[in-house]
Design an enzyme around this catalytic site. Structure first.
Site, PDB file in Angstrom:
ATOM      1  N   SER A   1       8.792   1.711  -2.868  1.00  0.00           N
ATOM      2  CA  SER A   1       9.566   2.463  -2.444  1.00  0.00           C
ATOM      3  C   SER A   1      10.377   2.060  -1.108  1.00  0.00           C
ATOM      4  CB  SER A   1       9.060   4.021  -2.318  1.00  0.00           C
ATOM      5  OG  SER A   1       8.155   3.868  -1.208  1.00  0.00           O
ATOM      6  N   LYS A   2       9.478   1.723  -0.012  1.00  0.00           N
ATOM      7  CA  LYS A   2       9.910   1.334   1.110  1.00  0.00           C
ATOM      8  C   LYS A   2      11.139   0.069   0.937  1.00  0.00           C
ATOM      9  CE  LYS A   2       9.117   2.646   4.798  1.00  0.00           C
ATOM     10  NZ  LYS A   2       9.959   3.851   5.388  1.00  0.00           N
TER      11      LYS A   2
ATOM     12  N   PHE B   1       3.269  10.630  12.980  1.00  0.00           N
ATOM     13  CA  PHE B   1       2.505   9.853  13.942  1.00  0.00           C
ATOM     14  C   PHE B   1       3.378   8.895  14.646  1.00  0.00           C
ATOM     15  CE2 PHE B   1       0.542   5.425  13.870  1.00  0.00           C
ATOM     16  CZ  PHE B   1       0.105   5.347  15.304  1.00  0.00           C
TER      17      PHE B   1
ATOM     18  N   TYR C   1       4.007   2.634  -2.688  1.00  0.00           N
ATOM     19  CA  TYR C   1       4.424   2.831  -1.208  1.00  0.00           C
ATOM     20  C   TYR C   1       5.531   1.685  -0.865  1.00  0.00           C
ATOM     21  CZ  TYR C   1       4.673   2.631   3.806  1.00  0.00           C
ATOM     22  OH  TYR C   1       5.114   2.325   5.059  1.00  0.00           O
TER      23      TYR C   1
ATOM     24  N   THR D   1       8.547  -1.525   6.915  1.00  0.00           N
ATOM     25  CA  THR D   1       7.142  -2.001   6.965  1.00  0.00           C
ATOM     26  C   THR D   1       7.084  -3.624   6.618  1.00  0.00           C
ATOM     27  OG1 THR D   1       4.873  -1.961   5.803  1.00  0.00           O
ATOM     28  CG2 THR D   1       6.832  -0.918   4.593  1.00  0.00           C
ATOM     29  N   ASP D   2       5.827  -4.018   7.251  1.00  0.00           N
ATOM     30  CA  ASP D   2       5.513  -5.441   6.612  1.00  0.00           C
ATOM     31  C   ASP D   2       5.133  -5.671   5.135  1.00  0.00           C
ATOM     32  OD1 ASP D   2       3.096  -4.552   7.260  1.00  0.00           O
ATOM     33  OD2 ASP D   2       2.460  -6.203   8.454  1.00  0.00           O
ATOM     34  N   GLU D   3       4.789  -4.458   4.640  1.00  0.00           N
ATOM     35  CA  GLU D   3       4.135  -4.476   3.306  1.00  0.00           C
ATOM     36  C   GLU D   3       5.252  -4.739   2.481  1.00  0.00           C
ATOM     37  OE1 GLU D   3       1.486  -1.197   2.138  1.00  0.00           O
ATOM     38  OE2 GLU D   3       0.786  -1.266   4.177  1.00  0.00           O
TER      39      GLU D   3
END
Ligand code: NAD
Ligand code: DAU
Length: 349
Positions: free
Chosen positions: A159-160, A12, A156, A131-133
């Site tokens: 891992s990021k 994406f 997820y 990511t902000d996560e």
């Protein structure tokens, strides 16, 4: 930056970035798109780019964990810049089956860093998309800044977070030229219809149920994907090496509010069948385990240092996105039916 390796360019955000870079930005070099083509990667997104920029766009079907092949691509195309998008990106999938997340997001990033380190003499920049996560969940108030400590809650985001730490470590330990960006929820054209926004748009258009997790009061900050692309490119050109930049859309919204907004816009475009309003399709379903309550990004640093601001309002961005999904039913059908997967098999084996 003459020869840029973009990983995950058929996903994406990668698709939108490659299109922006070649069609709209002041980048003058070549893009070498390295993508494994998982369920989320669709090379058809860039067919016109392949036709219109034969000298400047090259596609390589490759797994970033395949270090031999990635090294071959690196040498063959004299890579001097990396923009690293490739990842398993869907939180729900990471809860059900985290294995690929560990492999691609952590081990894959490690392999790329090792290759970058071995080619440091010619590598201008390794830009890592995150990511902000990684920051975990916010309460009612406050924002994530670049100083917020990491507290990832899903496989997820863990891992990021691991990959971000590795990128930072390669800068500190080996002096690798890196930048990292942590952004909020993207939306826009070419998003795989498993994520909230495209799922709600397509289900809404088809009169299907609109599943909202838990009480629907979880908050996300929505960033139009083109705004994200302009921010990445500014950071790559002018961001301080070794630094992290937060990218946000300044559009916080509860999920339920967003879904209702989509319903109302869809109703304005096309009357729903056998219903007063598409809001009647909303169904509250079982919550996501470990569901983060609120994300909100403070992108003051990016604004102060590089003058970047998001341009798209949430309302116009959502309208454009809805229109894109209406105008591109063929893309939707092929992605959903897996037809593009058979095309991939034919093209790439
Ligand atoms: P996506 O799932 O749409 O696309 C991921 C792409 O990576 C696909 O083309 C896939 O084929 C490719 N890929 C996966 N594993 C690979 C591997 N082992 N080798 C090579 N290619 C591989 O993801 P997206 O939403 O475009 O996200 C891109 C990046 O941005 C990710 O790193 C993600 O963590 C990050 N991000 C996404 C968002 C968002 O809202 N979508 C927000 C913040 C950060
Ligand atoms: O914040 C950045 C992250 O945004 C990225 O790092 C991830 O790659 C990306 O997938 C996205 O993660 P989210 O989990 O926030 O996105 P998702 O679209 O899956 O869900 C958005 C919110 O909507 C979340 O609170 C869960 C909820 N949701 C999601 C789906 C798919 C629903 O209520 N119903 C749904 O069917």
């Amino acid at each position: 930056m003459k020869n840029m390796l973009v990983t995950g360019g058929c996903g994406f955000i990668g698709t939108n970035f490659v299109r922006y870079l070649l069609k709209e930005s002041d980048f003058k070099g070549r893009v070498i798109n390295a993508d494994k083509l998982t369920y989320a990667g669709n090379p058809e997104n860039l067919t016109d780019i392949e036709e219109n920029f034969p000298e400047r766009y090259i596609f390589e079907k490759v797994d970033i964990c395949d270090r031999e092949n990635i090294a071959r691509i690196f040498d063959e195309h004299e890579i001097d810049t990396i923009c690293h998008f490739a990842a398993e990106s869907h939180v729900d999938r990471s809860i059900v089956d985290p294995d690929a997340f560990i492999q691609t997001n952590i081990v894959g990033t490690f392999g790329l860093l090792e290759l970058a380190k071995a080619n440091q003499d010619r590598l201008e920049l390794f830009h890592h998309i995150s990511t902000d996560e990684v920051f975990g969940s916010l309460g009612k108030d406050g924002f994530f800044t670049e100083q917020t400590s990491y507290k990832p809650n899903s496989p997820y985001s863990a891992s990021k977070a691991a990959s971000d730490h590795l990128v930072r470590a390669y800068h500190k330990t080996y002096g690798l030229q890196v930048t990292i960006s942590n952004c909020s929820n993207n939306y826009g054209p070419y998003q795989f219809p498993e994520k909230l926004l495209p799922l709600m748009i397509l289900n809404g258009l088809e009169g299907k149920s609109l599943p909202v997790y838990g009480d629907g009061r979880n908050v996300r900050d929505w960033l139009f994907v083109r705004d994200h692309c302009t921010a990445i490119w500014e950071i790559m050109k002018r961001g301080k090496r070794g630094e992290t930049y937060n990218i946000g859309g300044n559009h916080e919204m509860e999920n339920i509010g967003l879904v209702e907004m989509i319903c109302d816009i869809l109703d304005g475009i096309q009357k729903p069948e056998a219903k007063e309003s598409r809001r009647e399709l909303i169904a509250f379903v079982k919550d996501r385990p470990g569901h983060d309550r609120r994300y909100a990004i403070d992108s003051t640093k990016l604004n102060r240092e590089l003058g970047w601001v998001p341009k798209e309002s949430l309302e116009t961005g959502i309208r454009k996105t809805i229109q894109w999904y209406i105008d591109n039913r063929e893309w939707v059908n092929r992605v959903r039916s897996g037809e593009y997967q058979s095309w991939i098999k034919e093209q790439y084996g």
